[in-house]
Motif scaffolding. Structure first.
Motif, PDB file in Angstrom:
ATOM      1  N   LYS A 133       0.810  -1.228   0.000  1.00  0.00           N
ATOM      2  CA  LYS A 133       0.000   0.000   0.000  1.00  0.00           C
ATOM      3  C   LYS A 133       0.838   1.270   0.000  1.00  0.00           C
ATOM      4  CE  LYS A 133      -3.435  -2.530   2.649  1.00  0.00           C
ATOM      5  NZ  LYS A 133      -3.992  -2.735   3.988  1.00  0.00           N
ATOM      6  N   ILE A 134       2.124   1.151   0.185  1.00  0.00           N
ATOM      7  CA  ILE A 134       3.007   2.322   0.266  1.00  0.00           C
ATOM      8  C   ILE A 134       3.127   2.968  -1.112  1.00  0.00           C
ATOM      9  CG2 ILE A 134       5.371   3.079   0.761  1.00  0.00           C
ATOM     10  CD1 ILE A 134       5.505   0.796   2.828  1.00  0.00           C
ATOM     11  N   THR A 135       3.089   4.308  -1.135  1.00  0.00           N
ATOM     12  CA  THR A 135       3.136   5.035  -2.410  1.00  0.00           C
ATOM     13  C   THR A 135       4.373   5.929  -2.541  1.00  0.00           C
ATOM     14  OG1 THR A 135       1.789   6.810  -1.474  1.00  0.00           O
ATOM     15  CG2 THR A 135       0.620   5.036  -2.639  1.00  0.00           C
ATOM     16  N   ASP A 136       5.284   5.851  -1.593  1.00  0.00           N
ATOM     17  CA  ASP A 136       6.482   6.688  -1.617  1.00  0.00           C
ATOM     18  C   ASP A 136       7.710   5.822  -1.341  1.00  0.00           C
ATOM     19  OD1 ASP A 136       8.454   8.444   0.328  1.00  0.00           O
ATOM     20  OD2 ASP A 136       7.633   9.640  -1.323  1.00  0.00           O
ATOM     21  N   PHE A 137       8.733   5.967  -2.166  1.00  0.00           N
ATOM     22  CA  PHE A 137       9.913   5.123  -2.053  1.00  0.00           C
ATOM     23  C   PHE A 137      10.619   5.287  -0.708  1.00  0.00           C
ATOM     24  CE2 PHE A 137      14.290   3.813  -2.668  1.00  0.00           C
ATOM     25  CZ  PHE A 137      14.144   2.616  -3.343  1.00  0.00           C
ATOM     26  N   ASP A 138      10.773   6.528  -0.251  1.00  0.00           N
ATOM     27  CA  ASP A 138      11.457   6.760   1.028  1.00  0.00           C
ATOM     28  C   ASP A 138      10.681   6.169   2.200  1.00  0.00           C
ATOM     29  OD1 ASP A 138      13.654   8.008  -0.137  1.00  0.00           O
ATOM     30  OD2 ASP A 138      12.699   9.983  -0.094  1.00  0.00           O
ATOM     31  N   VAL A 139       9.366   6.237   2.133  1.00  0.00           N
ATOM     32  CA  VAL A 139       8.535   5.616   3.172  1.00  0.00           C
ATOM     33  C   VAL A 139       8.735   4.099   3.134  1.00  0.00           C
ATOM     34  CG1 VAL A 139       6.151   5.180   3.916  1.00  0.00           C
ATOM     35  CG2 VAL A 139       6.843   7.481   3.203  1.00  0.00           C
ATOM     36  N   ALA A 140       8.825   3.558   1.932  1.00  0.00           N
ATOM     37  CA  ALA A 140       9.045   2.114   1.785  1.00  0.00           C
ATOM     38  C   ALA A 140      10.370   1.706   2.428  1.00  0.00           C
ATOM     39  CB  ALA A 140       9.022   1.725   0.308  1.00  0.00           C
ATOM     40  N   LEU A 141      11.436   2.446   2.148  1.00  0.00           N
ATOM     41  CA  LEU A 141      12.735   2.140   2.749  1.00  0.00           C
ATOM     42  C   LEU A 141      12.677   2.240   4.268  1.00  0.00           C
ATOM     43  CD1 LEU A 141      15.617   3.717   0.633  1.00  0.00           C
ATOM     44  CD2 LEU A 141      15.083   1.322   0.990  1.00  0.00           C
ATOM     45  N   ASN A 142      11.967   3.257   4.754  1.00  0.00           N
ATOM     46  CA  ASN A 142      11.827   3.421   6.203  1.00  0.00           C
ATOM     47  C   ASN A 142      11.110   2.230   6.819  1.00  0.00           C
ATOM     48  OD1 ASN A 142       9.975   4.587   8.605  1.00  0.00           O
ATOM     49  ND2 ASN A 142      12.011   5.544   8.580  1.00  0.00           N
ATOM     50  N   GLN A 143      10.094   1.726   6.122  1.00  0.00           N
ATOM     51  CA  GLN A 143       9.363   0.561   6.628  1.00  0.00           C
ATOM     52  C   GLN A 143      10.252  -0.686   6.645  1.00  0.00           C
ATOM     53  OE1 GLN A 143       6.189   0.466   8.019  1.00  0.00           O
ATOM     54  NE2 GLN A 143       6.651   2.646   7.988  1.00  0.00           N
ATOM     55  N   ILE A 144      11.083  -0.821   5.634  1.00  0.00           N
ATOM     56  CA  ILE A 144      12.049  -1.929   5.598  1.00  0.00           C
ATOM     57  C   ILE A 144      12.989  -1.811   6.791  1.00  0.00           C
ATOM     58  CG2 ILE A 144      14.018  -2.901   4.324  1.00  0.00           C
ATOM     59  CD1 ILE A 144      11.703  -3.537   2.680  1.00  0.00           C
ATOM     60  N   ASP A 145      13.495  -0.588   7.011  1.00  0.00           N
ATOM     61  CA  ASP A 145      14.416  -0.361   8.131  1.00  0.00           C
ATOM     62  C   ASP A 145      13.765  -0.740   9.463  1.00  0.00           C
ATOM     63  OD1 ASP A 145      16.234   0.636   6.270  1.00  0.00           O
ATOM     64  OD2 ASP A 145      15.805   2.741   6.726  1.00  0.00           O
ATOM     65  N   CYS A 146      12.547  -0.299   9.669  1.00  0.00           N
ATOM     66  CA  CYS A 146      11.839  -0.587  10.927  1.00  0.00           C
ATOM     67  C   CYS A 146      11.578  -2.082  11.081  1.00  0.00           C
ATOM     68  CB  CYS A 146      10.519   0.181  10.985  1.00  0.00           C
ATOM     69  SG  CYS A 146      10.739   1.967  11.164  1.00  0.00           S
ATOM     70  N   TYR A 147      11.149  -2.713  10.017  1.00  0.00           N
ATOM     71  CA  TYR A 147      10.865  -4.152  10.069  1.00  0.00           C
ATOM     72  C   TYR A 147      12.122  -4.931  10.457  1.00  0.00           C
ATOM     73  CZ  TYR A 147       9.664  -8.875   8.625  1.00  0.00           C
ATOM     74  OH  TYR A 147       9.468 -10.234   8.605  1.00  0.00           O
ATOM     75  N   PHE A 148      13.221  -4.635   9.791  1.00  0.00           N
ATOM     76  CA  PHE A 148      14.439  -5.384  10.064  1.00  0.00           C
ATOM     77  C   PHE A 148      15.047  -5.033  11.413  1.00  0.00           C
ATOM     78  CE2 PHE A 148      14.301  -6.780   5.679  1.00  0.00           C
ATOM     79  CZ  PHE A 148      14.827  -8.057   5.783  1.00  0.00           C
ATOM     80  N   GLU A 149      14.840  -3.822  11.872  1.00  0.00           N
ATOM     81  CA  GLU A 149      15.309  -3.467  13.213  1.00  0.00           C
ATOM     82  C   GLU A 149      14.654  -4.386  14.244  1.00  0.00           C
ATOM     83  OE1 GLU A 149      14.662   0.354  15.988  1.00  0.00           O
ATOM     84  OE2 GLU A 149      15.730   0.779  14.102  1.00  0.00           O
TER      85      GLU A 149
END
Length: 156
Positions: A133-149
């Motif tokens: 559902k994410i529509t912004d690349f930077d938001v997507a990267l941030n979500q990846i960062d949070c998930y892996f953290e």
């Protein structure tokens, strides 16, 4: 694929037919199809007498499968990548997509790659559903960062 300079022909063969082709040509024969790990690679090589194997879909989200297979053939121990290594590889993969395609196309392409990389991770299904559902690349990267953290916290 077997080819010469004038003609290009593709053969889709069952395992038993590879051996027949190998016995009747003077060029290297590469076995391909359903090579997903060291066992299937070994089976392909021994049953077909192919000169090499080619890995396709099994490497999607799991580029380490190539090293896993090589280690098995060389008699070496394969070290499974850590969550941190998966994270770093996925993140860099997404940044390469962005660099090559631009943010918009990279975001769309990233969806399938994220699904492949995370297929065996804890709560991956929930994360993937939200990621789609994410529509912004930077938001997507941030979500990846949070998930892996969170994942790396569980690894310790």
């Amino acid at each position: 694929m077997l080819s010469n300079k004038k003609v290009q022909v593709r053969f889709f063969l069952k395992l038993g037919k590879y051996k027949e082709v190998k016995e009747n040509v003077d060029i290297p024969v590469i076995g391909n199809g359903d090579v997903t790990d060291e066992k299937t690679a070994f089976d392909m090589m021994t049953q077909t007498k192919a000169d090499a194997v080619m890995v396709g879909r099994a490497a999607l989200g799991n580029p380490w499968v190539l090293e896993q297979i090589a280690c098995a053939f060389e008699g070496k121990k394969f070290i499974v990548p850590t969550i941190s290594q998966v994270y770093e590889t996925l993140r860099q993969h997404l940044l390469y997509l962005k660099e090559y395609y631009g943010e918009k196309i990279a975001l769309g392409l990233s969806r399938k790659h994220v699904c492949w990389y995370l297929k065996s991770f804890y709560e991956a299904k929930k994360f993937r559903e939200n990621y789609m559902k994410i529509t912004d690349f930077d938001v997507a990267l941030n979500q990846i960062d949070c998930y892996f953290e969170k994942q790396m916290g569980k690894e310790r």
